[in-house]
Design an enzyme around this catalytic site. Structure first.
Site, PDB file in Angstrom:
ATOM      1  N   GLN A   1      -4.098   3.895   4.211  1.00 40.97           N
ATOM      2  CA  GLN A   1      -3.114   3.073   3.479  1.00 40.97           C
ATOM      3  C   GLN A   1      -3.792   2.314   2.333  1.00 40.97           C
ATOM      4  O   GLN A   1      -3.972   1.092   2.417  1.00 40.97           O
ATOM      5  CB  GLN A   1      -2.449   2.075   4.440  1.00 40.97           C
ATOM      6  CG  GLN A   1      -1.547   2.739   5.475  1.00 40.97           C
ATOM      7  CD  GLN A   1      -1.152   1.805   6.610  1.00 40.97           C
ATOM      8  OE1 GLN A   1      -1.988   1.083   7.143  1.00 40.97           O
ATOM      9  NE2 GLN A   1       0.106   1.833   6.994  1.00 40.97           N
TER      10      GLN A   1
ATOM     11  N   GLU B   1       7.810 -10.828   5.638  1.00 35.69           N
ATOM     12  CA  GLU B   1       6.913 -10.811   6.782  1.00 35.69           C
ATOM     13  C   GLU B   1       5.647 -11.512   6.325  1.00 35.69           C
ATOM     14  O   GLU B   1       4.858 -10.966   5.561  1.00 35.69           O
ATOM     15  CB  GLU B   1       6.589  -9.370   7.186  1.00 35.69           C
ATOM     16  CG  GLU B   1       5.796  -9.313   8.458  1.00 35.69           C
ATOM     17  CD  GLU B   1       4.663  -8.295   8.468  1.00 35.69           C
ATOM     18  OE1 GLU B   1       4.039  -8.157   9.519  1.00 35.69           O
ATOM     19  OE2 GLU B   1       4.378  -7.664   7.443  1.00 35.69           O
TER      20      GLU B   1
ATOM     21  N   HIS C   1       0.851  -1.188   0.000  1.00 40.87           N
ATOM     22  CA  HIS C   1       0.000   0.000   0.000  1.00 40.87           C
ATOM     23  C   HIS C   1       0.884   1.234   0.000  1.00 40.87           C
ATOM     24  O   HIS C   1       2.082   1.146   0.268  1.00 40.87           O
ATOM     25  CB  HIS C   1      -0.879   0.014   1.262  1.00 40.87           C
ATOM     26  CG  HIS C   1      -0.107  -0.351   2.498  1.00 40.87           C
ATOM     27  ND1 HIS C   1      -0.075  -1.630   3.012  1.00 40.87           N
ATOM     28  CD2 HIS C   1       0.709   0.380   3.295  1.00 40.87           C
ATOM     29  CE1 HIS C   1       0.708  -1.664   4.081  1.00 40.87           C
ATOM     30  NE2 HIS C   1       1.210  -0.464   4.267  1.00 40.87           N
TER      31      HIS C   1
ATOM     32  N   ASP D   1       7.374  -6.084   3.533  1.00 38.65           N
ATOM     33  CA  ASP D   1       6.229  -5.858   4.412  1.00 38.65           C
ATOM     34  C   ASP D   1       4.992  -6.548   3.850  1.00 38.65           C
ATOM     35  O   ASP D   1       4.740  -6.506   2.645  1.00 38.65           O
ATOM     36  CB  ASP D   1       5.987  -4.344   4.504  1.00 38.65           C
ATOM     37  CG  ASP D   1       4.905  -3.989   5.496  1.00 38.65           C
ATOM     38  OD1 ASP D   1       5.008  -4.407   6.653  1.00 38.65           O
ATOM     39  OD2 ASP D   1       3.949  -3.293   5.103  1.00 38.65           O
TER      40      ASP D   1
ATOM     41  N   ASP E   1       6.336  -4.730  16.152  1.00 43.32           N
ATOM     42  CA  ASP E   1       4.889  -4.905  16.228  1.00 43.32           C
ATOM     43  C   ASP E   1       4.502  -5.599  17.530  1.00 43.32           C
ATOM     44  O   ASP E   1       5.361  -5.968  18.331  1.00 43.32           O
ATOM     45  CB  ASP E   1       4.400  -5.736  15.032  1.00 43.32           C
ATOM     46  CG  ASP E   1       4.408  -4.920  13.749  1.00 43.32           C
ATOM     47  OD1 ASP E   1       4.125  -3.706  13.816  1.00 43.32           O
ATOM     48  OD2 ASP E   1       4.704  -5.491  12.686  1.00 43.32           O
TER      49      ASP E   1
END
Ligand code: NOJ
Length: 554
Positions: A169, A242, A104, A201, A309
Site C-alpha cells: 500500500q 477515521e 495510499h 480512511d 477493525d
C-alpha cells in the site's frame, strides 16, 4: 444555525458487500444481493449505509488496497448493479456513504506501476520516494508484528517508497497538487452517482507531510479544501473521519468553526467505554465524555462499539489495556498488534444478553450518531482461526440454511461461523425475526426510539453528578425536551436517587416500557436498576402537541 443536518440524527450501518449476501451463487456477496436486503436494513431502522471498500483491488487488505478508484470489484457486480442499489436505497429513504481510501493505493494501481518504472513519469511524484534507506525505515508501523517497515525498496524503481500501512500500500503524496486533483475527481465521481459522503480512511495520514527528510506535520487545511469541494458538489454531503487522535487534536479535524470534517469516529470514548465495561466503574468513561465535549455546533461524533477493525485500545494506559484484555480477550490469540482485540461484541461480553443490551443502549444514547457493524444486531461471534482482523469479518448469518443463507455456493468467500454458541444454526436473522424477545427485535425497538430522541443527536448534555461510580447518568436538553439516561455497569442491582433540575412535580417516563417514576416529598426520584440495567427516561411528557416552528426540527 442550520436545523436539517441529517447526520445529527442518523443510524449508520457498516457492511462489506462481499460478505453480506450473495445473489448469484458464486460465493461472494454482491450488489444485487445487497439491494434485495435494503428492505431488511430499512426495517431495522438504519438510515445510512456505510459501504466498506468495494473497488477493484487485489484484496490483500480487504479492499483497502485500491487498484482503480472508478469501478466496482467485478466479483461484487457491475456499475449498473451499483446504480440500481443507489436507486433502491433512495426509494427507501436510505443514504449511502462510501470509503474514501486515498492515503495510499495498491501497488497494482496503474499510477504506481508507471511511477516505479519511469522516474520521469508524472506519476513518480504521486508517491513518496527516497534514494537511500531512511534511518526511520522501521518506525511508525500500523500493523506491528505483521508489517516490518514503513520504507521498502522497490526493485523496479531501485528506490525506497514510503508506506504507512502494509508494503503493498504505497502512500500517495497527498501534498502534490496533481494528487489533490485526483482526490477531488474521485470524490466528484461517487457524489455524482448519488453517495451522501465518505468515510475518510486514515485521515491523520492523508494530511501528513511525507518524505524521508520531512519533519512530520499535519496540514489540516487540506481537510478544508476537501470539504469545500464536497459542499460545492453536494450540499448535504458529509465526511466522517477515521482518526484515532487525542481529544485536543480532534478540533483540528472538525475545524474551530466546523469548516473541515463534519464527523469523526469517537475512538477516545470507545476505548474508555470498554474499560468501564471491564471494571464496572464509569469514571474513565465520564472523563472521556467530558474530554470530547467541546466541538463546533455542526460537528458530530460517530459513536460505535465495534467496526471491521480490531478494537483498538492503543490510547489507554498499559494498565487499563491489560484490564480490558483480561476481561474481554484473555487469550493471546484474541489480541492483535499488541493493542487491540479481534473479537465481536457479543463474544467479548460472553453472550450475556444483559451486558450486550447495556453496551448497545450506551451506543445509542452517548452523545453523537450511532454506527453499527453488520451482524451486531443479531449478536454474531468471530472465527479466531482467520488471520488478523478477518476474524470478525465472516459472512452475515441470515438463516439456518447451509452457509447461513449467505450463499448457495459450496465455497463462500470466507467460512461462516459454525461454533456451538455463535454459529449460524443458533444465531441468524430468520430465527430472530420470528422471536419477539430476540436481540434483533430489541434492537429494532431501541433504534425506533433513538430516532425519536433527536435530543441525543442535537442536544446539549451533561453527566449527572452524585451517582455511584458504577452508574453513568446523562441528561440531554434540547428544544424544550429533557431526557435522562441511566446505565448500571455493575453486576449488582443499584438504587439511584435523582434530583432533576427544572419545574417540580414532573414524572420520569420510561421510554422503553410502561414504568414511570414520581418524586417523593423531598423531590427525589428513586430508581432501582437491575444488574447491568439501563433506563431511558423522559422528563415530563411523552408526547407533546407541536407548539411552534422550532419543534419540527427533529
Ligand atoms: C483503516 C481501515 O479501517 C483498515 O481496515 C485498513 O487496513 C487501513 N485503514 C488501511 O487502509
Amino acid at each position: 444555525m442550520i436545523h436539517d443536518l441529517w447526520y445529527k440524527n442518523a443510524v449508520i450501518y457498516c457492511l462489506n458487500v462481499e460478505t453480506f449476501i450473495d445473489s448469484n451463487g458464486d460465493g461472494v456477496g454482491d450488489f444485487v444481493g445487497l439491494t434485495d436486503k435494503l428492505a431488511y436494513l430499512a426495517g431495522l431502522g438504519v438510515t445510512c449505509i456505510w459501504l466498506l471498500p468495494f473497488y477493484p483491488s487485489p484484496n490483500r487488505d480487504d479492499g483497502y488496497d485500491v487498484s482503480d478508484y472508478y469501478g466496482v470489484h467485478p466479483r461484487t457486480g457491475t456499475f449498473g448493479d451499483f446504480v440500481e442499489l443507489m436507486n433502491q436505497a433512495r426509494q427507501l429513504g436510505l443514504r449511502v456513504i462510501v470509503d474514501l481510501v486515498v492515503n495510499h493505493t495498491s501497488d497494482q494501481h496503474p499510477w504506481f506501476k508507471k511511477a516505479r518504472r519511469d522516474p520521469e513519469s508524472p506519476y513518480r511524484d504521486y508517491y513518496v520516494w527516497a534514494k537511500k534507506r531512511p534511518s526511520n525505515w522501521n518506525r511508525g508501523m500500523i500493523f506491528p508484528g505483521v508489517q516490518n517497515a514503513t520504507w521498502t525498496r522497490d526493485a523496479v524503481a531501485r528506490e525506497y517508497y514510503f508506506h504507512r500501512f502494509y508494503d503493498f500500500q504505497p502512500d500517495l503524496n497527498t501534498h502534490n497538487p496533481a494528487v489533490k486533483e485526483e482526490l477531488m475527481r474521485i470524490m466528484g465521481f461517487w457524489l455524482q452517482l448519488g453517495v451522501s459522503g465518505f468515510r475518510m480512511d486514515a485521515a491523520p495520514f492523508v494530511i501528513e507531510r511525507k518524505g524521508a527528510r520531512v519533519r512530520p506535520a499535519r496540514e489540516y487545511e487540506l481537510l478544508h479544501e476537501i470539504r469545500d469541494f464536497l459542499q460545492w458538489r453536494r450540499r448535504d454531503g458529509i465526511l466522517l473521519a477515521e482518526a484515532n487522535v487525542p481529544p485536543t487534536e480532534s478540533l483540528s479535524y472538525f475545524g474551530e468553526r466546523g469548516d473541515r470534517l463534519q464527523m469523526m469516529l469517537n475512538f477516545w470514548v470507545n476505548q474508555r467505554l470498554f474499560y468501564s465495561l471491564a471494571t464496572g466503574d464509569t469514571t474513565a468513561l465520564r472523563e472521556g465524555l467530558l474530554a470530547t465535549y467541546a466541538r463546533p455546533a455542526a460537528a458530530q461524533w460517530g459513536v460505535f462499539l465495534r467496526t471491521h477493525d480490531e478494537l483498538d485500545l492503543g490510547r489507554l494506559t498499559p494498565h487499563q489495556r491489560e484490564t480490558v484484555f483480561k476481561a474481554f480477550a484473555p487469550e493471546k490469540r484474541m489480541q492483535l498488534y499488541g493493542r487491540g482485540i479481534r473479537r465481536r461484541l457479543a463474544s467479548m461480553l460472553n453472550n450475556d444478553r444483559r451486558r450486550i443490551e447495556l453496551a448497545y443502549s450506551l451506543m445509542f444514547t452517548l452523545p453523537g450518531t450511532p454506527i453499527m457493524m453488520y451482524g451486531d444486531e443479531i449478536g454474531m461471534g468471530e472465527d479466531l482461526r482467520l488471520p488478523e482482523r478477518y476474524a470478525t469479518r465472516t459472512p452475515m448469518q441470515w438463516s439456518a440454511h447451509p452457509h447461513a443463507g449467505f450463499t448457495t455456493s459450496r465455497r463462500p468467500i470466507r467460512k461462516v461461523v459454525t461454533d456451538p454458541i455463535y454459529g449460524y444454526q443458533q444465531v441468524n436473522v430468520a430465527d430472530q425475526r420470528r422471536d419477539p424477545n430476540s436481540l434483533l427485535n430489541w434492537m429494532e425497538r431501541v433504534i425506533r426510539m433513538r430516532k425519536e430522541c433527536a435530543e441525543i443527536g442535537w442536544g446539549d448534555w451533561k453527566v449527572l453528578s452524585r451517582l455511584p461510580d458504577r452508574v453513568l447518568g446523562m441528561r440531554y436538553d434540547w428544544n424544550d425536551r429533557s431526557t435522562i439516561l441511566l446505565h448500571n455497569f455493575a453486576d449488582k442491582p443499584c438504587r439511584v436517587r435523582l434530583r432533576v433540575d427544572g419545574p417540580t412535580g414532573k414524572k420520569l417516563l420510561n421510554l422503553l416500557s410502561q414504568e414511570q417514576n414520581e418524586a417523593d416529598g423531598g423531590g427525589l426520584y428513586q430508581i432501582e436498576l437491575e444488574p447491568y440495567g439501563y433506563r431511558w427516561l423522559r422528563v415530563g411528557e411523552l408526547e407533546r402537541p407541536i407548539a411552534d416552528e422550532k419543534t419540527r426540527r427533529a
